[in-house]
Design an enzyme around this catalytic site. Structure first.
Site, PDB file in Angstrom:
ATOM      1  N   ASP A 148       0.614   3.809   5.919  1.00 11.64           N
ATOM      2  CA  ASP A 148       0.874   3.469   4.519  1.00 11.64           C
ATOM      3  C   ASP A 148       0.567   4.640   3.581  1.00 11.64           C
ATOM      4  O   ASP A 148       1.451   5.188   2.933  1.00 11.64           O
ATOM      5  CB  ASP A 148       0.012   2.277   4.099  1.00 11.64           C
ATOM      6  CG  ASP A 148       0.613   0.969   4.550  1.00 11.64           C
ATOM      7  OD1 ASP A 148       1.826   0.928   4.790  1.00 11.64           O
ATOM      8  OD2 ASP A 148      -0.129  -0.015   4.659  1.00 11.64           O
ATOM      9  N   GLN A 202       0.774  -1.242   0.000  1.00 10.30           N
ATOM     10  CA  GLN A 202       0.000   0.000   0.000  1.00 10.30           C
ATOM     11  C   GLN A 202       0.810   1.299   0.000  1.00 10.30           C
ATOM     12  O   GLN A 202       0.481   2.232  -0.729  1.00 10.30           O
ATOM     13  CB  GLN A 202      -0.959   0.017   1.206  1.00 10.30           C
ATOM     14  CG  GLN A 202      -1.885   1.208   1.194  1.00 10.30           C
ATOM     15  CD  GLN A 202      -2.805   1.320   2.390  1.00 10.30           C
ATOM     16  OE1 GLN A 202      -3.318   2.377   2.678  1.00 10.30           O
ATOM     17  NE2 GLN A 202      -3.040   0.228   3.098  1.00 10.30           N
ATOM     18  N   GLU A 258       1.203  -1.245   8.122  1.00 10.23           N
ATOM     19  CA  GLU A 258       0.417  -0.101   8.583  1.00 10.23           C
ATOM     20  C   GLU A 258       0.307   0.038  10.107  1.00 10.23           C
ATOM     21  O   GLU A 258       0.691   1.046  10.691  1.00 10.23           O
ATOM     22  CB  GLU A 258      -0.995  -0.221   7.979  1.00 10.23           C
ATOM     23  CG  GLU A 258      -2.030   0.735   8.514  1.00 10.23           C
ATOM     24  CD  GLU A 258      -1.768   2.180   8.123  1.00 10.23           C
ATOM     25  OE1 GLU A 258      -1.462   2.415   6.950  1.00 10.23           O
ATOM     26  OE2 GLU A 258      -1.863   3.064   8.993  1.00 10.23           O
ATOM     27  N   GLY A 302      -7.655  20.666  19.343  1.00  8.48           N
ATOM     28  CA  GLY A 302      -7.224  22.058  19.475  1.00  8.48           C
ATOM     29  C   GLY A 302      -7.778  22.715  20.725  1.00  8.48           C
ATOM     30  O   GLY A 302      -8.217  22.049  21.662  1.00  8.48           O
ATOM     31  N   GLY A 303      -7.771  24.021  20.720  1.00 11.35           N
ATOM     32  CA  GLY A 303      -8.185  24.760  21.904  1.00 11.35           C
ATOM     33  C   GLY A 303      -9.693  24.969  22.019  1.00 11.35           C
ATOM     34  O   GLY A 303     -10.166  25.569  22.986  1.00 11.35           O
TER      35      GLY A 303
END
Ligand code: CAO
Length: 415
Positions: free
Chosen positions: A167, A16, A138, A246-247
């Site tokens: 992959d 892959q 993978e 995130g924030g």
């Protein structure tokens, strides 16, 4: 005209990671010559077979727009053909186990002797270090690159993700390295080695988790749900369930029908700038001025309570109704889409991101087309090649062998 018209890729990739890279280059216009072992080919041709006798979807969906040349690299005539291909092509891409290309006789030194302009691009599991000799797939890369330790719920084991970041993610990194090396070659006139280890690629995609690792030294990670639950942090970035990275706190919440539909969920982000709209939508206008809820800092220790209240509202709407109601208010939400829904989504068909391809052995099937859109280099997805479909054509047209020579090679077992 396509962006990479005229670029010849000697594609020694399999499974892959490498094939994702060369498929992308083929979509962008490169002539990709996939070299496969005679009689066997890329192992994925016969893995996860759904139609007996036909190439698997695993193979077909990773090898569009390529030509297939069968060639025994360990046969003397096969090696000679390979040498001519190295002299003719611009890029050799490979993701063999460590050392395999050298054992075939194609060391970097030999490749440079044959063609100083050649770019040699490789995927391996690990870069130089204790694990450089390991074979890697993978999920090993996801585990070794920091994705598994930071994915899942706090009280559960590490988890791998469905996105093939080891992959396909590394294939993307490699493709960028290749086109960059081609660009540099325009000025330097020289080829170079391009190396994309899977561990490094996964870690690059987990960059925000290394950010959090360092933030731990300054105290608990307040945006992680465990903070509000009073659970102490250890010495490494923990798994944070569906917390947003995130924030702006976010979660996956149930929607109408969740009892029977495993994908009746939405992602919901309580972005600070639209907090007042969130309060109105969920029927909690009093939270707008309540000091316990009015500011992002006040809300952080109360995320469970806040998301419980939001979920009481999302449970009254379908995931698409949540989208319809929240989008005009700039509240960021996203339905959890199943593969079935994505396969049937008309807009993805229109943009060529979901494509139906016809194949002589298996008939029509769906694939994911090129996810990168260039306005001046249109992508047409062509079916993957059958094993050795283009062997004679490549020997004749690319390498200039005569018809008699081609027949002799076919008889010798070299191709
Ligand atoms: N002619 C002759 N020999 C060929 C050939 C050809 N056309 N194509 C391949 N071979 C030979 C190789 O030379 C190698 O032989 P030796 O080991 O005797 O030198 C042999 O086939 C097997 O190659 P391999 O070791 O790469 O294949 P594998 O199935 O044992 O391992 C994989 C597969 C993916 C684990 C390994 O290639 C690898 O670690 N690659 C790097 C990391 C990677 O890309 N992983 C992602 C794969 S997708 O999950």
């Amino acid at each position: 005209m396509k962006a990479l018209d005229g670029v010849k890729i000697l594609d020694f990739t399999h499974v892959q990671s490498g094939p994702t890279c060369t498929q992308l280059l083929a979509w962008l216009g490169a002539d990709v010559i996939k070299v496969e072992r005679p009689g066997a080919g890329d192992a994925t041709r016969k893995q996860l077979v759904d139609k007996p006798g036909a190439d698997s979807l695993y193979f077909t969906m990773l090898n569009h727009n390529k030509r297939s040349l069968t060639l025994n690299a360990k046969h003397e005539s096969g090696r000679q053909i390979l040498e001519r291909l190295v002299k003719t092509c611009d890029v050799l891409v490979e993701n063999f186990a460590p050392g395999a290309l050298d054992r075939m006789g194609f060391t970097w030194e030999r490749i440079q002797e044959l063609n100083p302009r050649m770019i040699l691009a490789s995927v391996k599991g690990f870069g130089p270090g204790p694990y450089s000799d390991c074979k890697v797939y993978e999920n090993v890369a996801q585990c070794a690159g920091g994705a598994a330790s930071t994915t899942g719920f706090l009280d559960g084991p590490p988890l791998v993700t469905g996105a093939q970041i080891g992959d396909s993610g590394t294939g993307l990194h490699l493709a960028l390295g290749i086109v960059t090396a081609l660009f540099q070659r325009e000025k330097s006139g020289r080829g170079q080695k391009v190396f994309a280890p899977m561990q490094d690629g996964v870690l690059n995609l987990c960059r925000v988790k290394l950010r959090d690792q360092q933030r731990l030294a300054a105290g608990p990670l307040a945006e992680y749900s465990q903070h509000g639950r009073g659970i102490a942090f250890g010495d490494a970035t923990p798994r944070s369930g569906n917390d947003s990275g995130g924030g702006q706190p976010g979660r996956i919440l149930k929607c109408k029908g969740w009892e029977t539909d495993p994908n009746a969920y939405t992602y919901f982000i309580t972005q600070a700038a639209v907090w007042e709209s969130v309060c109105d939508v969920i029927g909690k206008p009093e939270w707008k001025n309540d000091p316990d809820y009015a500011t992002p800092a006040a809300r952080l220790p109360r995320l469970d309570q806040i998301f419980d209240a939001i979920e009481q509202w999302t449970c009254t709407q379908t995931k698409f109704e949540v989208m319809d109601i929240c989008n005009p208010l700039n509240i960021p939400v996203g339905p959890i889409l199943s593969m079935k829904e994505l396969a049937e989504e008309p807009s993805l068909r229109e943009t060529g991101t979901i494509v139906e391809v016809d194949h002589p052995e298996r008939g029509p099937y769906l694939t994911v087309g090129c996810p990168i859109k260039l306005s001046d280099s249109e992508v047409e997805v062509a079916r993957s090649p059958l094993l050795g479909e283009h062997t004679a054509e490549i020997l004749r047209d690319v390498l200039g062998y005569s018809d008699d020579e081609v027949v002799a090679m076919l008889e010798s077992g070299a191709v």
